[in-house]
Design a protein around this motif. Structure first.
Motif, PDB file in Angstrom:
ATOM      1  N   ASN A  32      22.527   6.118  61.917  1.00 48.87           N
ATOM      2  CA  ASN A  32      22.869   7.331  62.450  1.00 48.87           C
ATOM      3  C   ASN A  32      21.900   8.075  63.416  1.00 48.87           C
ATOM      4  N   ASP A  68      16.236  14.136  61.078  1.00 48.62           N
ATOM      5  CA  ASP A  68      15.909  13.601  62.622  1.00 48.62           C
ATOM      6  C   ASP A  68      15.891  14.711  63.419  1.00 48.62           C
ATOM      7  N   GLY A 123      29.604   5.101  70.484  1.00 48.78           N
ATOM      8  CA  GLY A 123      30.284   3.986  69.770  1.00 48.78           C
ATOM      9  C   GLY A 123      30.704   4.577  68.405  1.00 48.78           C
ATOM     10  N   GLY A 124      31.125   3.646  67.570  1.00 48.34           N
ATOM     11  CA  GLY A 124      31.172   4.084  66.032  1.00 48.34           C
ATOM     12  C   GLY A 124      32.805   4.523  65.745  1.00 48.34           C
ATOM     13  N   THR A 125      33.110   4.540  64.400  1.00 48.44           N
ATOM     14  CA  THR A 125      34.570   4.552  64.326  1.00 48.44           C
ATOM     15  C   THR A 125      34.507   6.081  63.479  1.00 48.44           C
ATOM     16  N   ASN A 127      22.918   3.129  56.852  1.00 43.54           N
ATOM     17  CA  ASN A 127      23.757   3.966  57.556  1.00 43.54           C
ATOM     18  C   ASN A 127      23.182   5.300  57.926  1.00 43.54           C
ATOM     19  N   GLY A 165      22.241  16.788  66.454  1.00 47.84           N
ATOM     20  CA  GLY A 165      22.626  17.838  65.549  1.00 47.84           C
ATOM     21  C   GLY A 165      24.407  17.792  65.479  1.00 47.84           C
ATOM     22  N   ILE A 166      24.757  18.470  64.440  1.00 49.53           N
ATOM     23  CA  ILE A 166      26.300  18.570  64.258  1.00 49.53           C
ATOM     24  C   ILE A 166      26.574  20.076  64.206  1.00 49.53           C
ATOM     25  N   VAL A 181      31.990  14.225  65.835  1.00 56.62           N
ATOM     26  CA  VAL A 181      31.962  15.597  66.138  1.00 56.62           C
ATOM     27  C   VAL A 181      32.940  16.011  67.300  1.00 56.62           C
ATOM     28  N   PHE A 220      21.836   8.831  67.119  1.00 59.38           N
ATOM     29  CA  PHE A 220      21.984  10.365  67.616  1.00 59.38           C
ATOM     30  C   PHE A 220      20.747  11.177  67.971  1.00 59.38           C
ATOM     31  N   ILE A 247      32.802  16.153  58.498  1.00 63.70           N
ATOM     32  CA  ILE A 247      32.146  14.975  59.062  1.00 63.70           C
ATOM     33  C   ILE A 247      32.182  13.834  57.951  1.00 63.70           C
TER      34      ILE A 247
END
Ligand code: ADP
Length: 533
Positions: free
Chosen positions: A280, A313, A342-344, A276, A317-318, A333, A284, A326
């Motif tokens: 990610n 990475d 995509g993604g949930t 996971n 960023g967040i 975000v 991202f 998060i």
């Protein structure tokens, strides 16, 4: 109110009755402590106040008081002591024994009545509060029960829905697989690959929802199995290296060589967490960026250590205001994240709960447009030297065995028990393609009948079928074998069920293996070959 008077003096008993007449509905009279105790035992529920002479032959007022409080357990019943003693010591002894109050003899009527009123009011209030607490507790326990029932129903609903969704998905992925094997135009192959990819994404989503529901209801079990950490990392490296290079992202893996290899823990869940985080990072980080996975063993002892994995990475960023939330379910975000990437928003929350269920922790550091750093710390047990020695020997034996070329597929006579027409077609096509001979039963009853009448090498049994399900059919087949002295026919459960305990349920019903849908052709073939020797 009913008043119990315990006094050895007839004069005082008379005086008390006369003074308290205006407030008392019934007097219960005892002439000594023991009689008082006996009356209290029989009239426990009715008596509202006890007036107790302190100086009596036999049981004194204070001694009776102690028995009432401690042995009868009447902690709050008003007990008013009548005493002719004036010393501080005598008064404090009365209170220590548990009396609610005391009055000196000769008493003044108004004062005694006033004191009785105060304690009676308090007693009533207390009883009222107790009754209230009892009712509320009952209401709460009913509400809790209802909540548990609702939560169980929700878990069952999610499990059933996941079964229902996996069934058609199984067909989509299976038929797309079969079509990809056929000669196709370039365009058709591209579309088919997209169908395959989308169905696999959807399956991942279903698995996430199922995991989330299991974690939410406390039904997630963390395994403790022996595994090779180096192999787990190697497999993951191979999986991701291509994807990173396809996106022209530099990928660096560091520290893995120095980690203790043979561990005990839950390799599947550990893999899920790392996949996971790496997934990610891949998603991202824009083309041309970089991702690094650093692995360190800390708190190292002979028997355990903490595996620390840091995924860094150089992605989008967040923002700092999202960092806290998060890790919560369904958090992304911003609303455009799903549209763009995509993604949930379930992945990180599942990671957090899994890491915590393993006794570890997760933390994030991130700067918008600069990059992110996710760090998980998971305690693992090290295998004992004896267990390591055993697995090294097994490895060595495996290496010294000459490489066996894949066996040619031996055609088998297979009975398929499956009610869903699309799944029937898929299974039959897959198996016929591989050269097997296939017969079909549409429910458990038919499966048992065909098994009793014909010869088969193996049975593939769906678990949920009308008339008779796969579990009952397997039990019936095993019973038939036993009573007729037949040899054991291998039964493989083919099921979309993915809940904890499903495997055990199949084995208990007499099945030998479980293959979950969507079916991986290779895996099914290997399973069948292992069981039909
Ligand atoms: P999903 O990726 O399915 O949306 P996650 O729970 O894995 O769900 O992630 C939640 C959100 O956290 C993502 O939608 C994204 O906004 C943010 N996020 C997670 N990992 C990263 C990362 N490496 N870089 C930037 N944002 C990230």
């Amino acid at each position: 109110m009913k008043i119990l008077i315990v006094d050895d003096s007839a004069t005082i008993r008379m005086k008390l009755k006369k003074s308290l007449e205006p407030i008392c509905s019934e007097f219960i009279i005892a002439t000594d402590g023991l009689e008082g105790l006996a009356l209290l035992k029989t009239h426990q529920e009715d008596i509202a106040v006890v007036i107790l002479d302190e100086e009596m032959p036999g049981l004194t007022g204070s001694q009776l008081c102690i028995v009432i409080r401690n042995e009868l357990g009447l902690k709050h019943l008003p007990i008013i002591s009548l005493t002719s003693l004036n010393s501080k010591e005598a008064v404090s002894a009365i209170f220590r024994a548990g009396a609610s109050d005391y009055v000196h003899k000769p008493f003044v009527d108004e004062e005694l009545i006033a004191r009785i009123h105060v304690h009676y009011e308090r007693y009533n209030m207390h009883r009222h509060m107790e009754a209230l607490v009892e009712t509320r507790t009952e209401e709460l326990s009913k509400a809790l029960q209802a909540a548990h029932t609702a939560s169980d129903a929700k878990s069952k609903f999610v499990a059933n829905m996941s079964h229902e969704m996996r069934t058609p998905l199984n067909s989509i992925i299976g038929f797309a697989d079969l079509l990809l094997d056929l000669e196709q135009t370039e365009e058709a192959t591209e579309y088919l690959n997209l169908v395959h990819l989308s169905a696999t994404d959807l399956l991942q989503l279903i698995n996430d929802v199922l995991d989330f529901s299991k974690l939410d209801s406390g039904n997630m079990r963390i395994e403790q199995t022996d595994f090779s950490l180096h192999k787990l990392i190697d497999d993951m490296k191979q999986l991701f290296e291509r994807q990173f290079s396809d996106k022209q992202i530099a990928f660096v893996l560091e520290g893995e060589q120095a980690l203790p290899d043979k561990c005990t823990g839950d390799p599947l869940r550990l893999r899920q967490i790392l996949m996971n985080l790496l997934g990610n990072a891949l998603k991202f980080t824009p083309i041309g960026g970089g991702v690094m996975l650093v692995m360190i063993a800390s708190d190292l002892t002979d028997t355990s250590y903490t595996l620390e994995c840091v995924v860094c990475d150089s992605g989008i960023g967040i923002p700092s205001n999202n960092l806290q939330s998060i890790l919560e379910p369904f958090q992304q975000v911003d609303l455009s994240t799903t549209r763009k990437f995509g993604g949930t928003g379930l992945g990180l929350s599942i990671c957090k709960q899994l890491v915590e269920a393993m006794g570890g922790s997760i933390d994030i550091n991130s700067f918008e447009n600069i990059g992110s750093r996710f760090r998980v710390r998971i305690p693992l047990r090290r295998q004992s030297p004896a267990a390591i020695e055993r697995s090294l020997q097994a490895d060595a034996q495996l290496k010294s065995t000459p490489v066996v070329q894949p066996l040619p597929i031996v055609p088998l006579r297979i009975l398929i028990a499956e009610d869903n027409p699309v799944n029937q077609k898929l299974l039959m096509t897959i198996l016929k393609h591989t050269g097997h001979q296939v017969c079909l039963a549409e429910n458990g009853v038919q499966a048992v009948e065909r098994f009793m009448q014909e010869q088969f090498d193996i049975i593939l049994m769906d678990c949920q079928m009308p008339l008779m399900d796969g579990y009952k059919a397997s039990l019936a087949i095993r019973a038939f074998e036993k009573s007729n002295g037949n040899t054991h026919i291998p039964i493989i459960a083919v099921t979309a069920n993915a809940l904890e305990g499903d495997r055990e349920k199949c084995l208990e019903a007499g099945m030998d293996e479980l293959v979950s849908k969507p079916i991986k052709r290779q895996w099914l073939e290997t399973c069948m070959r292992d069981l039909v020797k």
